[in-house]
Design a protein around this motif. Structure first.
Motif, mmCIF file in Angstrom:
data_model
loop_
_atom_site.group_PDB
_atom_site.id
_atom_site.type_symbol
_atom_site.label_atom_id
_atom_site.label_comp_id
_atom_site.label_asym_id
_atom_site.label_seq_id
_atom_site.Cartn_x
_atom_site.Cartn_y
_atom_site.Cartn_z
ATOM 1 N N THR A 3 0.848 -1.191 0.000
ATOM 2 C CA THR A 3 0.000 0.000 0.000
ATOM 3 C C THR A 3 0.886 1.245 0.000
ATOM 4 O O THR A 3 1.962 1.254 0.614
ATOM 5 C CB THR A 3 -0.900 0.039 1.246
ATOM 6 O OG1 THR A 3 -0.063 0.056 2.396
ATOM 7 C CG2 THR A 3 -1.814 -1.164 1.295
ATOM 8 N N PRO A 4 0.461 2.279 -0.692
ATOM 9 C CA PRO A 4 1.271 3.500 -0.705
ATOM 10 C C PRO A 4 1.255 4.151 0.681
ATOM 11 O O PRO A 4 0.298 4.014 1.443
ATOM 12 C CB PRO A 4 0.590 4.379 -1.742
ATOM 13 C CG PRO A 4 -0.796 3.868 -1.833
ATOM 14 C CD PRO A 4 -0.745 2.398 -1.478
ATOM 15 N N PRO A 5 2.323 4.855 1.013
ATOM 16 C CA PRO A 5 2.346 5.528 2.328
ATOM 17 C C PRO A 5 1.264 6.602 2.385
ATOM 18 O O PRO A 5 0.904 7.196 1.364
ATOM 19 C CB PRO A 5 3.744 6.149 2.408
ATOM 20 C CG PRO A 5 4.224 6.217 0.999
ATOM 21 C CD PRO A 5 3.528 5.110 0.245
ATOM 22 N N PRO A 6 0.726 6.841 3.571
ATOM 23 C CA PRO A 6 -0.340 7.855 3.670
ATOM 24 C C PRO A 6 0.209 9.248 3.355
ATOM 25 O O PRO A 6 1.344 9.583 3.681
ATOM 26 C CB PRO A 6 -0.797 7.761 5.121
ATOM 27 C CG PRO A 6 0.346 7.146 5.846
ATOM 28 C CD PRO A 6 1.058 6.265 4.859
ATOM 29 N N ARG A 7 -0.616 10.013 2.679
ATOM 30 C CA ARG A 7 -0.226 11.391 2.363
ATOM 31 C C ARG A 7 -0.426 12.256 3.599
ATOM 32 O O ARG A 7 -1.411 12.121 4.307
ATOM 33 C CB ARG A 7 -1.072 11.941 1.227
ATOM 34 C CG ARG A 7 -0.734 11.336 -0.090
ATOM 35 C CD ARG A 7 -1.496 11.943 -1.227
ATOM 36 N NE ARG A 7 -1.964 13.281 -0.922
ATOM 37 C CZ ARG A 7 -2.822 13.966 -1.644
ATOM 38 N NH1 ARG A 7 -3.307 13.433 -2.725
ATOM 39 N NH2 ARG A 7 -3.200 15.170 -1.307
ATOM 40 N N HIS A 8 0.507 13.115 3.840
ATOM 41 C CA HIS A 8 0.392 14.040 4.956
ATOM 42 C C HIS A 8 -0.383 15.266 4.493
ATOM 43 O O HIS A 8 -0.126 15.803 3.412
ATOM 44 C CB HIS A 8 1.763 14.457 5.481
ATOM 45 C CG HIS A 8 2.532 13.317 6.073
ATOM 46 N ND1 HIS A 8 2.212 12.768 7.283
ATOM 47 C CD2 HIS A 8 3.584 12.611 5.611
ATOM 48 C CE1 HIS A 8 3.046 11.794 7.558
ATOM 49 N NE2 HIS A 8 3.897 11.664 6.552
ATOM 50 N N PRO A 9 -1.319 15.744 5.304
ATOM 51 C CA PRO A 9 -2.075 16.933 4.896
ATOM 52 C C PRO A 9 -1.183 18.170 4.905
ATOM 53 O O PRO A 9 -0.204 18.255 5.632
ATOM 54 C CB PRO A 9 -3.171 17.046 5.954
ATOM 55 C CG PRO A 9 -2.640 16.316 7.130
ATOM 56 C CD PRO A 9 -1.728 15.239 6.594
ATOM 57 N N GLU A 10 -1.549 19.109 4.093
ATOM 58 C CA GLU A 10 -0.832 20.388 4.055
ATOM 59 C C GLU A 10 -1.028 21.112 5.386
ATOM 60 O O GLU A 10 -2.127 21.091 5.949
ATOM 61 C CB GLU A 10 -1.366 21.260 2.920
ATOM 62 C CG GLU A 10 -1.019 20.758 1.539
ATOM 63 C CD GLU A 10 0.464 20.863 1.253
ATOM 64 O OE1 GLU A 10 1.083 21.865 1.661
ATOM 65 O OE2 GLU A 10 0.985 19.929 0.642
ATOM 66 N N PRO A 11 0.011 21.763 5.900
ATOM 67 C CA PRO A 11 -0.171 22.510 7.147
ATOM 68 C C PRO A 11 -1.105 23.701 6.937
ATOM 69 O O PRO A 11 -1.153 24.286 5.862
ATOM 70 C CB PRO A 11 1.239 22.970 7.510
ATOM 71 C CG PRO A 11 2.018 22.889 6.249
ATOM 72 C CD PRO A 11 1.370 21.834 5.390
ATOM 73 N N LEU A 12 -1.834 24.031 7.978
ATOM 74 C CA LEU A 12 -2.715 25.195 7.912
ATOM 75 C C LEU A 12 -1.875 26.464 7.870
ATOM 76 O O LEU A 12 -0.847 26.559 8.536
ATOM 77 C CB LEU A 12 -3.639 25.233 9.119
ATOM 78 C CG LEU A 12 -4.663 24.111 9.220
ATOM 79 C CD1 LEU A 12 -5.452 24.249 10.513
ATOM 80 C CD2 LEU A 12 -5.595 24.144 8.032
#
Length: 81
Positions: A3-12
């Motif tokens: 499985t691909p690694p989880p994407r990190h959300p963009e910082p606010l």
């Protein structure tokens, strides 16, 4: 299948000027409310609370200047990227 690694959300990166203005408004409102109880504050030895509110409001001006510069840099970063 891996499985691909989880994407990190963009910082606010919200605009910060409204937060500085809200803080200044909160100190101003608190000071005005305490002005109504000035005699009680003086009788109980807490008259310095008014000065604390004034200091909080006045310290908001340098904070506002810093946040205005932050927002200008934020706009510049977003335009470049």
């Amino acid at each position: 299948m891996p499985t691909p690694p989880p994407r990190h959300p963009e910082p606010l990166d919200p605009p910060m000027v409204p937060f500085a203005l809200a803080g200044m408004a909160a100190w101003a409102v608190a000071g005005l409310v305490l002005l109504l109880f000035r005699d009680r504050l003086a009788a109980s030895g807490h008259e310095n609370w008014l000065w604390i509110c004034l200091a909080g409001f006045l310290w908001g001006f340098p904070g506002l200047a810093v946040m205005m510069r932050h927002d200008a840099n934020r706009r510049r970063r977003r335009a470049a990227g």
